[in-house]
Design a protein around this motif. Sequence first.
Motif, PDB file in Angstrom:
ATOM      1  N   ASP A  32       6.900   0.474  11.209  1.00  0.00           N
ATOM      2  CA  ASP A  32       6.779   0.118  10.123  1.00  0.00           C
ATOM      3  C   ASP A  32       5.461  -0.575   9.336  1.00  0.00           C
ATOM      4  OD1 ASP A  32       9.487   0.838   9.520  1.00  0.00           O
ATOM      5  OD2 ASP A  32      10.143  -0.967   9.908  1.00  0.00           O
ATOM      6  N   VAL A  33       4.814  -1.319  10.331  1.00  0.00           N
ATOM      7  CA  VAL A  33       3.660  -2.039  10.265  1.00  0.00           C
ATOM      8  C   VAL A  33       2.529  -1.005   9.816  1.00  0.00           C
ATOM      9  CG1 VAL A  33       2.035  -3.610  11.175  1.00  0.00           C
ATOM     10  CG2 VAL A  33       4.219  -4.225  11.313  1.00  0.00           C
ATOM     11  N   LEU A  39      -0.741   3.027   4.223  1.00  0.00           N
ATOM     12  CA  LEU A  39      -0.319   3.468   2.763  1.00  0.00           C
ATOM     13  C   LEU A  39      -1.150   2.475   1.882  1.00  0.00           C
ATOM     14  CD1 LEU A  39       3.349   4.436   2.819  1.00  0.00           C
ATOM     15  CD2 LEU A  39       1.363   5.974   2.384  1.00  0.00           C
ATOM     16  N   ALA A  40      -1.281   0.890   2.364  1.00  0.00           N
ATOM     17  CA  ALA A  40      -1.799   0.032   1.562  1.00  0.00           C
ATOM     18  C   ALA A  40      -3.290   0.199   1.714  1.00  0.00           C
ATOM     19  CB  ALA A  40      -1.252  -1.179   1.871  1.00  0.00           C
ATOM     20  N   SER A 106       6.983   1.059   1.735  1.00  0.00           N
ATOM     21  CA  SER A 106       5.780   1.947   0.967  1.00  0.00           C
ATOM     22  C   SER A 106       5.125   1.167  -0.097  1.00  0.00           C
ATOM     23  CB  SER A 106       6.208   3.034   0.856  1.00  0.00           C
ATOM     24  OG  SER A 106       7.147   3.052  -0.346  1.00  0.00           O
ATOM     25  N   THR A 107       5.447   0.055  -0.563  1.00  0.00           N
ATOM     26  CA  THR A 107       4.862  -0.504  -1.744  1.00  0.00           C
ATOM     27  C   THR A 107       4.189  -1.670  -1.056  1.00  0.00           C
ATOM     28  OG1 THR A 107       6.634  -2.128  -2.246  1.00  0.00           O
ATOM     29  CG2 THR A 107       6.723   0.154  -3.109  1.00  0.00           C
ATOM     30  N   LEU A 108       3.668  -1.816   0.079  1.00  0.00           N
ATOM     31  CA  LEU A 108       3.000  -2.925   0.393  1.00  0.00           C
ATOM     32  C   LEU A 108       1.686  -3.012  -0.437  1.00  0.00           C
ATOM     33  CD1 LEU A 108       2.644  -5.390   2.517  1.00  0.00           C
ATOM     34  CD2 LEU A 108       1.421  -3.605   4.030  1.00  0.00           C
ATOM     35  N   TYR A 111       0.504  -2.872  -7.105  1.00  0.00           N
ATOM     36  CA  TYR A 111       0.696  -3.812  -8.016  1.00  0.00           C
ATOM     37  C   TYR A 111       2.206  -3.630  -8.472  1.00  0.00           C
ATOM     38  CZ  TYR A 111      -0.313  -5.535 -12.887  1.00  0.00           C
ATOM     39  OH  TYR A 111      -0.246  -6.085 -14.084  1.00  0.00           O
ATOM     40  N   ASN A 112       2.705  -4.999  -8.935  1.00  0.00           N
ATOM     41  CA  ASN A 112       4.046  -5.300  -9.248  1.00  0.00           C
ATOM     42  C   ASN A 112       5.037  -4.941  -7.960  1.00  0.00           C
ATOM     43  OD1 ASN A 112       4.060  -5.922 -11.837  1.00  0.00           O
ATOM     44  ND2 ASN A 112       4.421  -3.887 -12.517  1.00  0.00           N
ATOM     45  N   SER A 113       4.429  -4.887  -6.972  1.00  0.00           N
ATOM     46  CA  SER A 113       5.599  -4.808  -5.788  1.00  0.00           C
ATOM     47  C   SER A 113       6.075  -6.501  -5.436  1.00  0.00           C
ATOM     48  CB  SER A 113       4.899  -4.202  -4.428  1.00  0.00           C
ATOM     49  OG  SER A 113       5.443  -4.496  -3.286  1.00  0.00           O
ATOM     50  N   ARG A 114       7.187  -6.427  -4.703  1.00  0.00           N
ATOM     51  CA  ARG A 114       7.600  -7.500  -4.053  1.00  0.00           C
ATOM     52  C   ARG A 114       6.825  -7.874  -2.737  1.00  0.00           C
ATOM     53  NH1 ARG A 114      14.048  -7.469  -4.228  1.00  0.00           N
ATOM     54  NH2 ARG A 114      13.958  -5.572  -2.915  1.00  0.00           N
ATOM     55  N   LEU A 115       6.230  -6.803  -2.241  1.00  0.00           N
ATOM     56  CA  LEU A 115       5.281  -7.214  -0.871  1.00  0.00           C
ATOM     57  C   LEU A 115       4.078  -7.272  -1.245  1.00  0.00           C
ATOM     58  CD1 LEU A 115       7.607  -4.367   0.871  1.00  0.00           C
ATOM     59  CD2 LEU A 115       8.478  -6.444   0.344  1.00  0.00           C
ATOM     60  N   GLN A 116       3.654  -8.361  -1.575  1.00  0.00           N
ATOM     61  CA  GLN A 116       2.458  -8.656  -1.854  1.00  0.00           C
ATOM     62  C   GLN A 116       1.677  -8.972  -0.502  1.00  0.00           C
ATOM     63  OE1 GLN A 116       0.497  -8.109  -4.364  1.00  0.00           O
ATOM     64  NE2 GLN A 116       2.317  -6.925  -5.179  1.00  0.00           N
ATOM     65  N   GLY A 117       0.454  -9.029  -0.427  1.00  0.00           N
ATOM     66  CA  GLY A 117      -0.478  -8.909   0.809  1.00  0.00           C
ATOM     67  C   GLY A 117      -0.097 -10.374   1.608  1.00  0.00           C
ATOM     68  N   HIS A 118       0.087 -11.363   0.818  1.00  0.00           N
ATOM     69  CA  HIS A 118       0.698 -12.684   1.269  1.00  0.00           C
ATOM     70  C   HIS A 118       2.016 -13.164   0.551  1.00  0.00           C
ATOM     71  CE1 HIS A 118      -3.641 -12.601   2.090  1.00  0.00           C
ATOM     72  NE2 HIS A 118      -3.459 -13.479   3.320  1.00  0.00           N
ATOM     73  N   PRO A 119       2.979 -13.444   1.348  1.00  0.00           N
ATOM     74  CA  PRO A 119       4.459 -13.823   0.811  1.00  0.00           C
ATOM     75  C   PRO A 119       4.268 -14.739  -0.503  1.00  0.00           C
ATOM     76  CG  PRO A 119       4.382 -13.989   3.265  1.00  0.00           C
ATOM     77  CD  PRO A 119       3.044 -14.029   2.676  1.00  0.00           C
ATOM     78  N   GLY A 120       4.882 -14.063  -1.616  1.00  0.00           N
ATOM     79  CA  GLY A 120       4.758 -15.122  -2.794  1.00  0.00           C
ATOM     80  C   GLY A 120       6.534 -15.012  -3.426  1.00  0.00           C
ATOM     81  N   ILE A 121       6.773 -16.603  -3.387  1.00  0.00           N
ATOM     82  CA  ILE A 121       7.964 -16.645  -3.823  1.00  0.00           C
ATOM     83  C   ILE A 121       8.460 -15.942  -4.962  1.00  0.00           C
ATOM     84  CG2 ILE A 121       7.634 -18.930  -4.726  1.00  0.00           C
ATOM     85  CD1 ILE A 121      10.448 -17.891  -2.194  1.00  0.00           C
ATOM     86  N   ASP A 122       7.426 -16.154  -5.926  1.00  0.00           N
ATOM     87  CA  ASP A 122       7.489 -15.598  -7.418  1.00  0.00           C
ATOM     88  C   ASP A 122       8.123 -14.242  -7.612  1.00  0.00           C
ATOM     89  OD1 ASP A 122       5.146 -15.486  -6.342  1.00  0.00           O
ATOM     90  OD2 ASP A 122       4.210 -15.372  -8.524  1.00  0.00           O
TER      91      ASP A 122
END
Length: 298
Positions: A32-33, A39-40, A106-108, A111-122
């Motif tokens: 997965d990693v 893809l990112a 696949s959305t890592l 833009y607009n993904s929940r999976l940002q480069g660093h975890p964001g609670i927002d």
Amino acid sequence: MAINIKFSEKTFQNKRREPSEYAEIALELRRDVIKSLYLAKSGHSGGSLGTADIFSVLYFGGIMRYRPEEPYWKERDRFVLSAGHLAPILYATLARAGYLEPSELSTLRKYNSRLQGHPGIDHHLPGLETSSGSLGQGISIAVGMAMSDKYLDKTDRRVFCLTGDGELQEGICWEAAMCAGHYKLDNLCWIVDSNDCQIDGRVRDVMSIYPLADKFRAFNFEVVEIDGHNYEEIQSAFDKFIDYHTHNNGKPFVIIANTFMGKGVSFMHDSYKWHGNPPNEEQAIKALEELGEIVELL
Ligand SMILES: Cc1ncc(C[n+]2csc(CCOP(=O)(O)OP(=O)(O)O)c2C)c(N)n1
């Protein structure tokens, strides 16, 4: 040439396992990693691969208490990824635990993904407890969580937190350690990914943090040092923490997990050059092959 990246739909339960089962889960996480980072086209391969074995035991070995179908279950244990740049392995773990569809990997970093480069609670990702990525911040938050669980809520919840070893060059980490020791936070399990690699080179060359175990002991920690790729050692270290916490031994717990950056992929093995790079197409094909998956070419 392009490669057809597919994420399997496999999820794994959280239960005590044999080493061979942890190995199988860790392989899935490593695939997965590689896929999400390919893809990112950016992100941190080395530490994400290096910590996969720890994640496979922590989340799928009956150690942490959590419910993916009820992410905010009051009695859950909490995990904080202080080394926030290792987000790809956390996202893979949350997907394989059932918090999100594996295909979302696949959305890592998109833009607009929940999976940002660093975890964001927002981004409201279930299973994610806090933002992190500014080194030293996550462990400080974890210490605060452990303090409030122990002294305000008086619950038996436990807080697990993973830092890098280069991260320990940040002074804020030692303030967190001093606080955890002073307040006898025996509900805190701090895991150090001790791979002697950081962004610019070997940790020992850039700025030594050693002797690490002695430093934690001086801050009143219970210290266990393990091979971070040996499932039995990982499991017994977590068991020991849980046992000490259950008996209220009054000491925070640290697991110094000796790992190799890039573990599982030969050309990334123990190389700090892979701290912050994704695989290109050729490298992704080779890496996935080594991890047991033959990719389809489009
Ligand atoms: C406060 C802060 N300073 C600098 C950085 C940039 N940075 C990100 S990762 C990293 C190196 C961390 O090394 P380590 O914790 O050993 O992680 P590994 O290389 O093993 O993945 C640095 C300097 C950051 N994220 N936060």
